[in-house]
Each structure stands twice: as C-alpha cells, then as structure tokens.
Scaffold this motif. Structure first.
Motif, PDB file in Angstrom:
ATOM      1  N   VAL A 159       0.868  -1.177   0.000  1.00  7.04           N
ATOM      2  CA  VAL A 159       0.000   0.000   0.000  1.00  7.04           C
ATOM      3  C   VAL A 159       0.907   1.229   0.000  1.00  7.04           C
ATOM      4  O   VAL A 159       1.990   1.215   0.586  1.00  7.04           O
ATOM      5  CB  VAL A 159      -0.981  -0.008   1.202  1.00  7.04           C
ATOM      6  N   TRP A 160       0.459   2.280  -0.710  1.00  4.64           N
ATOM      7  CA  TRP A 160       1.271   3.481  -0.898  1.00  4.64           C
ATOM      8  C   TRP A 160       0.484   4.682  -0.403  1.00  4.64           C
ATOM      9  O   TRP A 160      -0.734   4.760  -0.582  1.00  4.64           O
ATOM     10  CB  TRP A 160       1.613   3.645  -2.375  1.00  4.64           C
ATOM     11  N   TYR A 161       1.201   5.617   0.202  1.00  5.35           N
ATOM     12  CA  TYR A 161       0.582   6.829   0.719  1.00  5.35           C
ATOM     13  C   TYR A 161       1.351   8.045   0.226  1.00  5.35           C
ATOM     14  O   TYR A 161       2.554   7.980  -0.043  1.00  5.35           O
ATOM     15  CB  TYR A 161       0.581   6.849   2.256  1.00  5.35           C
ATOM     16  N   GLY A 162       0.636   9.170   0.164  1.00  6.63           N
ATOM     17  CA  GLY A 162       1.263  10.429  -0.191  1.00  6.63           C
ATOM     18  C   GLY A 162       0.653  11.561   0.606  1.00  6.63           C
ATOM     19  O   GLY A 162      -0.486  11.458   1.086  1.00  6.63           O
ATOM     20  N   LYS A 163       1.422  12.623   0.752  1.00  4.89           N
ATOM     21  CA  LYS A 163       0.948  13.827   1.426  1.00  4.89           C
ATOM     22  C   LYS A 163       1.449  15.017   0.643  1.00  4.89           C
ATOM     23  O   LYS A 163       2.647  15.156   0.400  1.00  4.89           O
ATOM     24  CB  LYS A 163       1.464  13.884   2.860  1.00  4.89           C
ATOM     25  N   ASP A 164       0.517  15.879   0.253  1.00  2.00           N
ATOM     26  CA  ASP A 164       0.839  17.093  -0.477  1.00  2.00           C
ATOM     27  C   ASP A 164       1.102  18.199   0.536  1.00  2.00           C
ATOM     28  O   ASP A 164       0.190  18.611   1.265  1.00  2.00           O
ATOM     29  CB  ASP A 164      -0.326  17.466  -1.405  1.00  2.00           C
ATOM     30  N   LEU A 165       2.329  18.666   0.609  1.00  2.00           N
ATOM     31  CA  LEU A 165       2.707  19.694   1.578  1.00  2.00           C
ATOM     32  C   LEU A 165       2.260  21.090   1.165  1.00  2.00           C
ATOM     33  O   LEU A 165       2.414  22.029   1.946  1.00  2.00           O
ATOM     34  CB  LEU A 165       4.224  19.679   1.809  1.00  2.00           C
ATOM     35  N   THR A 166       1.725  21.225  -0.046  1.00  2.00           N
ATOM     36  CA  THR A 166       1.268  22.534  -0.512  1.00  2.00           C
ATOM     37  C   THR A 166      -0.212  22.762  -0.252  1.00  2.00           C
ATOM     38  O   THR A 166      -0.708  23.865  -0.462  1.00  2.00           O
ATOM     39  CB  THR A 166       1.549  22.717  -2.019  1.00  2.00           C
ATOM     40  N   GLU A 167      -0.926  21.714   0.184  1.00  2.00           N
ATOM     41  CA  GLU A 167      -2.361  21.852   0.451  1.00  2.00           C
ATOM     42  C   GLU A 167      -2.597  22.740   1.654  1.00  2.00           C
ATOM     43  O   GLU A 167      -1.814  22.716   2.617  1.00  2.00           O
ATOM     44  CB  GLU A 167      -2.986  20.481   0.722  1.00  2.00           C
ATOM     45  N   PRO A 168      -3.679  23.521   1.644  1.00  2.00           N
ATOM     46  CA  PRO A 168      -4.027  24.318   2.830  1.00  2.00           C
ATOM     47  C   PRO A 168      -4.166  23.388   4.045  1.00  2.00           C
ATOM     48  O   PRO A 168      -4.671  22.282   3.932  1.00  2.00           O
ATOM     49  CB  PRO A 168      -5.372  24.938   2.464  1.00  2.00           C
TER      50      PRO A 168
END
Length: 173
Positions: A159-168
């Motif tokens: 399973v793969w996860y991501g987090k966008d650091l530019t999101e409010p």
C-alpha cells in the motif's frame, strides 16, 4: 504526554540511530516472518536482511534522519530520502511499542513535514505493508492518503501513501 517528546535531526550512523534502526527492522521483519512463515526470523536472517537494507542514503545530500526522544531517551525514528526534485520518500518510521499512543508518532510526522520542506519538497510518499496497522493508522491520521504505486515495488510494498505539503492546512504541521 506529547511535551515529553523532542524530535531532532541526527546522523544516521550514531549508535542511538543504528540501535533504533535495528529494532525497527527486527520488528517489521518478525511481523512478516510470523504472518507468512509462522515463526520468528533467526538472528542470521534478521542480520542479513538488515545488512541488505542500508540506511546510508538518509544523510545529506540525499536525505536526513530524525530521532525522537521521550524524556531524553531515544525512542523513535524516521528517515527521508530524495525521490525527485519536489518529492521525498518517508521510510524507517518507528516508535518503540511501549510508547505507541503517547503522541510521539504524530510529533515525529510533524517534524517529517518540516524537514521535508527544508529539503524543498512539496510532497511526501511512502510504501508499507498491509499488516503494519499502527503505521497505516498513523499516516491516515496525519494527512496521508492512499495513492497509486510509484517507483520500483518489491514484495514488501502493498500500500502506498502520499501527502501534499502545498495543500491548505499542511503548512502548520
């Protein structure tokens, strides 16, 4: 209890870091052995696997290593490695079992966000196994979302996860 945690960047080759990395590896490897082979890994298997999974890229210029202390004692860790120009990969996330649930994992991931930004990252990605429930829960509670597989996948990537650091909302982490 979270004020008892401090997270700092450290050299991945220090004895404290290598002890935590060994404990992390033994923990996840033995879970795999128990689930798939019905037994613990032998010391030889575990040490061989650890040797085949180096962490030397978790240092400048390719990455960094974070060490979490609880009441001054090393109890958690996480590594970041450069994946591409705007993405880092999170790896080796570990909180000693006796301190899970004390807020250390969330503080560790907040420090990961800050460290990723210092590396110029806009996004964090990671892969993990389905049986690592505590880790998966921690990621979801801290802004990670399931994403499609990326890069070279191996037998331990389920399973793969991501987090966008530019999101409010991600700026204050």
């Amino acid at each position: 209890m979270t004020d008892r945690w401090t997270i700092t960047t450290t050299d991945v080759t220090t004895p404290e870091a290598t002890d935590l990395l060994r404990e992390y590896y033994y923990d996840v490897a033995n879970r795999y052995y128990r689930l798939h082979l019905g037994r613990e890994g032998t010391p030889e298997e575990l040490e061989s696997g650890l040797a085949d999974s180096p962490s030397d890229d978790l240092a400048a210029p390719t990455g960094l290593f974070l060490l979490g202390r609880y009441d001054g004692a090393p109890q958690s860790c996480a590594g970041l490695r450069r994946y591409d120009a705007t993405t880092v990969e999170l790896t080796r996330v570990f909180v000693r079992p006796g301190l899970r649930g004390t807020g250390g994992g969330a503080q560790l991931l907040a420090a990961v966000d800050r460290a990723a930004r210092t590396m110029g990252a806009e996004r964090i990605v990671l892969d993990t196994r389905l049986d690592l429930i505590e880790a998966r829960t921690l990621y979801l509670r801290n802004g990670y979302r399931e994403i499609p597989a990326y890069g070279d996948t191996g037998p331990y990537s389920e399973v793969w996860y991501g987090k966008d650091l530019t999101e409010p909302g991600c700026q204050g982490s």
